[in-house]
Design an enzyme around this catalytic site. Structure first.
Site, mmCIF file in Angstrom:
data_model
loop_
_atom_site.group_PDB
_atom_site.id
_atom_site.type_symbol
_atom_site.label_atom_id
_atom_site.label_comp_id
_atom_site.label_asym_id
_atom_site.label_seq_id
_atom_site.Cartn_x
_atom_site.Cartn_y
_atom_site.Cartn_z
ATOM 1 N N HIS A 39 0.849 -1.191 0.000
ATOM 2 C CA HIS A 39 0.000 0.000 0.000
ATOM 3 C C HIS A 39 0.891 1.250 0.000
ATOM 4 C CE1 HIS A 39 -3.794 2.090 0.375
ATOM 5 N NE2 HIS A 39 -3.073 3.003 0.997
ATOM 6 N N ALA A 40 0.642 2.147 -0.950
ATOM 7 C CA ALA A 40 1.536 3.292 -1.146
ATOM 8 C C ALA A 40 1.585 4.189 0.088
ATOM 9 C CB ALA A 40 1.063 4.104 -2.343
ATOM 10 N N HIS A 79 2.626 14.573 -0.488
ATOM 11 C CA HIS A 79 2.985 14.426 0.932
ATOM 12 C C HIS A 79 4.436 14.856 1.161
ATOM 13 C CE1 HIS A 79 -0.659 12.409 2.133
ATOM 14 N NE2 HIS A 79 -0.468 11.349 1.383
ATOM 15 N N HIS A 124 -6.531 0.503 5.533
ATOM 16 C CA HIS A 124 -6.531 1.499 6.608
ATOM 17 C C HIS A 124 -7.164 0.990 7.896
ATOM 18 C CE1 HIS A 124 -5.908 3.448 2.797
ATOM 19 N NE2 HIS A 124 -5.407 4.499 3.415
ATOM 20 N N GLU A 134 -3.682 14.973 2.536
ATOM 21 C CA GLU A 134 -4.145 14.091 1.464
ATOM 22 C C GLU A 134 -4.530 14.852 0.198
ATOM 23 O OE1 GLU A 134 -3.592 11.070 1.627
ATOM 24 O OE2 GLU A 134 -3.121 11.000 3.766
ATOM 25 N N HIS A 148 0.216 11.778 -6.029
ATOM 26 C CA HIS A 148 -0.382 11.930 -4.692
ATOM 27 C C HIS A 148 0.709 11.840 -3.615
ATOM 28 C CE1 HIS A 148 -3.368 11.133 -1.416
ATOM 29 N NE2 HIS A 148 -2.388 10.375 -0.947
ATOM 30 N N GLU A 149 1.521 10.816 -3.706
ATOM 31 C CA GLU A 149 2.545 10.598 -2.663
ATOM 32 C C GLU A 149 3.562 11.728 -2.639
ATOM 33 O OE1 GLU A 149 2.108 8.519 -0.436
ATOM 34 O OE2 GLU A 149 0.531 7.374 -1.385
ATOM 35 N N TYR A 200 -9.522 11.471 3.808
ATOM 36 C CA TYR A 200 -9.594 11.306 2.345
ATOM 37 C C TYR A 200 -10.892 11.886 1.793
ATOM 38 C CZ TYR A 200 -5.746 8.056 3.230
ATOM 39 O OH TYR A 200 -4.565 7.502 3.641
#
Ligand code: X8Z
Ligand code: ZN
Length: 666
Positions: free
Chosen positions: A387-388, A421, A546, A445, A417-418, A556
């Site tokens: 999971h990323a 962060h 999660h 997020e 997306h990552e 999210y």
């Protein structure tokens, strides 16, 4: 991860205590083993000390957690659980120590710091050391079980095991009804053994939350939003009400397409709900993989990003295969090595593509260590959590992502997306450690997703990922649908996961009803259902990362709303004039400056203030979502005009009464 491992769920490494070697001057240890602070310590000094200690302990915690996620085995599990134990013990000690300052007049910065210390973990632990240790063991075990999850069929020679990636591929690409059902059912077997652990886990975190003064762990989760927990819950209802009509139209359209593909007997389940195993995704959270079925105007505009990525992967493989064979390397080894090297090359190219967007806004390139220490592809020799996630290891530039990248559009957007962060982490690294966090967790997020919204067809064309774009109404509707299948389809899913956990924590969902409550909520919010009842022998919540990883999920949902607000502001900052859905601020230094200013604030002020500085408003609001999707919503209404939209669930909690769709205007 931002799933910020350090400060959320997680772990710590215990330097094994050499208690006998302690110098005499050390204050007497308390029952937790943590020395009591000097009685003369002021609130400002306390905060300064916590900032120092936090910097050190979170680096240890992250290393232990990184190892246990990238080498799943009983040793790394033990080390991570111990590390987490030490961290949560330390955190409980800080919280206890902070009570000395209750009622004192404090500077705003100190008061905010103390408030944030109390909310630093999503896994509040009981003070009792035995219970605290039990909690960390359960947490690490559940995450390991998920990461190592695999579904095996057949016997002897024919025995075959498939992991989440392989089972997800079936849902994404096969249109065989039974193969999809088998993949869906198969993955959901991996979480059956978690039920007992999760039940105990919920008891323990509730105990921890109560000791900290919250009604339960859910209330604690809802307390991190610079408003009361009740206000936050009401905010999520309000935002959902804003976007629900749009989701209902998309749902109605999807059902029509599934009926057409599989026939009405198989394309829907009783009450007009969507069959869980046919949505192209294990949790029905995003529907982009159903593009072949849902595409409004086949051939209008070219949006096949997967095709371009596979071409890159193919070229990388050819180039690796053509490299000379090393001395002593067999042909078979050469092929395996070529495949691995090519997969890594392609994954890094995808990450470079994402980095390029951020750099175009004036942000720095990621440090060299990012490219050396990240996990880009799934290792062959061990289990890992695929999971990323994005990691700020040391608050000083050692940032990493952990993914198992395949050359797909889904993975490409996940990288964007990552990196959001990581750019947030790097921007707020100048803040004191307690403020090194998002304005609220939905902001974290939303950062990368805002960039994903700017990945318009024209942007994709400019970087060679799709062909030249047609300017037509049909192409525009296709582009809108592509976005809606990920952004709009997600909204009710983003909400229902924590509706379930809030219920588990407040006791309204009992262990004997865990699975029923899960599917009732999926029916109510998403209008999806399994084709046959899934009784309490299953524990389907545990099949979603999660839940075993204990990452709160409301973030999210909020992010899906916020990102449209951020996007609109950055489009404005870039000077863009035109329909919102066509805006890309790629290359705009003005947009980048505005974004960076926001990111660098971290958690140092209430999010409403940070939001105001970026968008001019202080509230979360879905009107930018509706503005963005206005053409699609109109189009969907017309498409659905002869349908009975909405659904009912046979469960006690029913949803939207089916009503004939009003004829579309115009
Ligand atoms: O977990 C994630 C990210 C890491 S923070 C990959 N996401 C949610 C999910 O996969 O369920 C991104 C969207 C929703
Ligand atoms: Zn994320």
């Amino acid at each position: 991860m931002t799933l910020r491992p350090a400060l959320l769920a997680l772990a710590i490494v215990g330097a094994l205590g050499l208690a006998a070697c302690k110098p005499d001057a050390t204050p007497a240890p308390t029952t937790s083993g943590i020395p009591a602070p000097p009685a003369s310590e002021t609130a400002d000094q306390f905060v300064a000390r916590v900032n120092d200690e936090l910097r050190n302990i979170s680096a240890e915690l992250n290393s232990a957690q990184w190892l246990s996620s990238t080498y799943i085995n009983s040793d790394s599990e033990l080390v991570a659980a111990k590390a987490n134990e030490r961290w949560l013990t330390q955190l409980n000690a800080w919280i206890e120590q902070s009570r000395r300052f209750d009622g004192q007049k404090l500077s705003p910065e100190t008061a905010r710091s103390i408030k944030l210390i109390k909310l630093m973990t999503a896994m509040p632990a009981p003070k009792d050391p035995a219970k605290l240790a039990e909690l960390t063991r359960i947490a690490t075990r559940m995450e390991g079980m998920y990461g190592a999850g695999s579904y095996c069929t057949g016997e002897g020679e024919a025995r075959r095991c498939r992991d989440l990636g392989q089972l997800s591929d079936v849902l994404a690409t096969s249109r065989d009804y039974d193969a999809q059902l088998d993949a869906f059912n198969g993955w959901h077997t991996i979480s059956q053994p978690m039920r007992k652990d999760y039940t105990r886990f919920a008891q323990l975190v509730n105990e921890g939350a109560k000791e900290m003064g919250f009604a339960d762990a859910g209330e604690m989760w809802r307390s991190g939003y610079d408003m009361t927990p009740a206000e936050l819950a009401a905010e999520t209802d309000r935002l959902w009400d804003q976007v629900k009509p749009l989701y209902e139209q998309l749902h109605c359209y999807a059902r029509g397409k599934l009926d057409a593909k599989y026939g009405p007997d198989k394309g829907e389940v009783a009450g007009g709900m969507l069959p869980a195993h046919l949505m192209g995704n294990m949790w029905q959270q995003e529907w982009g993989n159903l593009w072949d079925i849902m595409q409004p105007y086949p051939g209008a505009g070219s949006l096949d990003v997967n095709f371009a990525l596979q071409a890159i992967a193919h070229a990388d493989l050819t180039s690796e295969r053509n490299k000379p064979v090393d001395t002593g390397e067999s042909a078979a080894q050469h092929e395996v090595n070529a495949e691995r090297a090519a997969a890594l090359d392609t994954a890094k190219k995808m990450a470079e593509r994402a980095q390029d967007f951020y750099v175009s806004l004036g942000m720095q390139k990621l440090p060299q260590s990012y490219w050396e220490k990240s996990q880009f592809i799934k290792p062959l020799d061990r289990d890992v959590v695929c999971h990323a996630s994005a990691w700020d290891m040391n608050m000083a530039g050692d940032v990493r992502t952990k993914m198992c990248i395949n050359p797909t559009e889904e993975d490409l957007t996940t990288i964007y997306h990552e990196l959001g962060h990581l750019y947030y982490d790097l921007a707020y690294n100048k803040q004191p450690p307690i403020f090194q966090n998002a304005a609220h967790d939905g902001f974290h997020e939303a950062i990368g997703d805002t960039i994903v919204l700017a990945m318009t067809p024209n942007y994709m064309h400019s970087v060679g990922l799709v062909g030249a774009q047609q300017q037509s109404h049909e192409a525009m509707i296709n582009a809108q649908m592509r976005m809606a299948l990920s952004k709009v389809a997600f909204l009710p899913f983003g909400l229902m996961i924590d509706r379930w956990r809030w219920g588990v924590f407040d006791g309204s969902i009992k262990p004997e009803n865990y699975n029923k409550a899960w599917w009732d909520l999926k029916a109510k919010y998403q209008g999806v259902a399994p084709i046959s009842p899934r009784g309490e022998t299953y524990f389907d919540p545990g099949a979603k990362y999660h839940v075993p990883a204990n990452t709160p999920y409301t973030r999210y949902f909020l992010a899906r709303i916020l990102q449209f607000q951020f996007y609109k502001s950055l489009c404005d900052a870039s000077g863009y004039k035109g329909p919102l859905y066509e805006c890309s601020f790629y290359g705009s230094k003005e947009a980048g400056e505005k974004y960076s200013a926001m990111l660098s604030k971290g958690a140092s002020q209430p999010w409403q203030q940070t939001m105001k500085e970026l968008t001019g408003g202080e509230k979360m609001d879905a009107s930018a979502v509706l503005e963005y999707f206005a053409p699609l919503q109109e189009w969907l209404k017309q498409q659905n005009s002869t349908q009975q939209c909405g659904w009912t669930s046979s469960a006690s909690s029913t949803h939207a009464n089916p009503q004939p769709n009003p004829p579309a205007a115009g």
